[in-house]
Enzyme design. Structure first.
Site, short mmCIF file in Angstrom:
data_model
loop_
_atom_site.label_atom_id
_atom_site.label_comp_id
_atom_site.label_asym_id
_atom_site.label_seq_id
_atom_site.Cartn_x
_atom_site.Cartn_y
_atom_site.Cartn_z
N ASP A 1 0.88 -1.16 0.00
CA ASP A 1 0.00 0.00 0.00
C ASP A 1 0.92 1.21 0.00
O ASP A 1 1.56 1.52 1.00
CB ASP A 1 -0.89 -0.02 1.24
CG ASP A 1 -1.87 1.15 1.29
OD1 ASP A 1 -1.63 2.15 0.58
OD2 ASP A 1 -2.86 1.08 2.05
N TYR B 1 -7.85 16.50 -10.23
CA TYR B 1 -7.13 15.66 -11.19
C TYR B 1 -6.10 16.48 -11.97
O TYR B 1 -4.94 16.07 -12.13
CB TYR B 1 -8.15 15.05 -12.15
CG TYR B 1 -7.63 14.07 -13.16
CD1 TYR B 1 -6.93 12.94 -12.78
CD2 TYR B 1 -7.87 14.25 -14.52
CE1 TYR B 1 -6.48 12.02 -13.72
CE2 TYR B 1 -7.44 13.35 -15.46
CZ TYR B 1 -6.73 12.23 -15.06
OH TYR B 1 -6.30 11.33 -15.99
N LYS C 1 -2.09 15.62 -11.70
CA LYS C 1 -1.32 15.18 -12.86
C LYS C 1 -0.23 16.18 -13.23
O LYS C 1 0.87 15.80 -13.65
CB LYS C 1 -2.26 14.93 -14.05
CG LYS C 1 -3.12 13.69 -13.89
CD LYS C 1 -2.26 12.43 -13.74
CE LYS C 1 -3.08 11.16 -13.69
NZ LYS C 1 -2.27 9.94 -13.52
N THR D 1 -8.32 0.05 -20.25
CA THR D 1 -8.04 -0.58 -18.97
C THR D 1 -9.26 -1.37 -18.50
O THR D 1 -10.36 -1.27 -19.07
CB THR D 1 -7.71 0.48 -17.91
OG1 THR D 1 -8.87 1.30 -17.71
CG2 THR D 1 -6.54 1.35 -18.35
#
Length: 284
Positions: A73, A178, A182, A213
């Site tokens: 993790d 996001y 990124k 994916t």
């Protein structure tokens, strides 16, 4: 495909998706690949999606490399540190690190968090769970993994660090959390490249196009998604192999690279023999 026999790689977040595709391509090139993630055989997987680190590692080995699954993790620093201690003990060095672990994609295709917000909501309505996922499981995990990986590269004065990221060139990515995350991953690659240049270790940000994916394919069963311009997760993997095999990769260090552009430069194709062009995201 270039040979990476004798090279040692760590690919984080490789149970499925782009991480799995990268691990498989590295395995096909003959590398030893440490496959990390949280999903393991016999236990519930993330969002019940298919794919585990064990399955990825087995396929890496079947492709001609050596796959080594390590449950990790990457939000837990001690587990990340233990991963790289294991690599040092078993291999003595590290040649390639691919920072692909990420979070915050939950409920991407129309479903919501418990508080009712979805991915497309404006930032003032976004669940802060998404911020935690993207900046802790994503951006911070990239930095922490790199922090423990670099000392394994320094003695040999060589190495490649890849931060997977999203489309770029001043295009807003549609979700503020996001977009920030990124862009942080890209800037991190630039900063690491600056500090590692004297050590002959390259760091780049690498952006795929629209990948098929497991999460995307699962969404296809619920939504009408256009996949004609998509690419397999192994396309980005072949880009990583090409970079790792390039003796002049230091010339690209600090850059933001597109998989489609690298395919044209290095001459590799996707698994179906096509060469999807660089993905273009239109800003509104």
């Amino acid at each position: 495909m270039p040979s990476l026999k004798g090279k040692v790689a760590v690919v984080t977040g490789a149970s499925r998706g782009g991480g799995r595709g990268i691990a498989l391509a590295l395995g096909e090139a003959g590398a030893t690949v440490y496959v990390t993630g949280r999903s393991v055989k016999g236990k519930p997987t993330t969002e019940n999606l298919s794919g585990t680190i064990d399955e990825t590692a087995e396929t890496v080995t079947a492709r001609g490399g050596l796959g080594i699954p390590v449950q990790c993790d990457h939000t837990v620093d001690a587990e990340t540190e233990a991963l790289f201690a294991q690599v040092k003990q078993e291999q003595g060095c590290l040649d390639i690190l691919v920072n692909n672990a990420w979070g915050g994609y939950a409920n991407y295709y129309g479903t919501t968090f418990d508080d009712g917000t979805n991915f497309d909501a404006p930032f003032w309505e976004q669940s802060l769970e998404r911020w935690q996922g993207m900046f802790v499981a994503g951006v911070r995990s990239h930095l922490v993994s790199s922090r423990f990986a670099v000392p394994l590269m320094l003695p040999h004065r060589q190495g490649l660090i890849v931060n997977t990221t999203a489309w770029y060139r001043d295009v807003y990515l549609g979700n503020l959390f996001y977009d920030l995350a990124k862009n942080a991953a890209k800037r991190m690659a630039y900063g690491m490249a600056r500090e590692l240049r004297s050590e002959n270790i390259a760091a780049v940000a690498l952006a795929p196009g629209f990948m098929r994916t497991e999460r995307v394919l699962a969404a296809c069963a619920k939504n009408s998604l256009e996949l004609s311009a998509s690419e397999s997760p192994e396309y980005i993997g072949r880009a990583v192999v090409a970079l790792a095999a390039d003796s002049n990769v230091m010339q690209m260090s600090g850059s933001i690279l597109l998989v489609g552009e690298l395919a044209q430069e290095y001459g590799f194709t996707d698994i179906d023999g096509t060469q999807p062009p660089p993905f273009k995201l239109q800003d509104d």
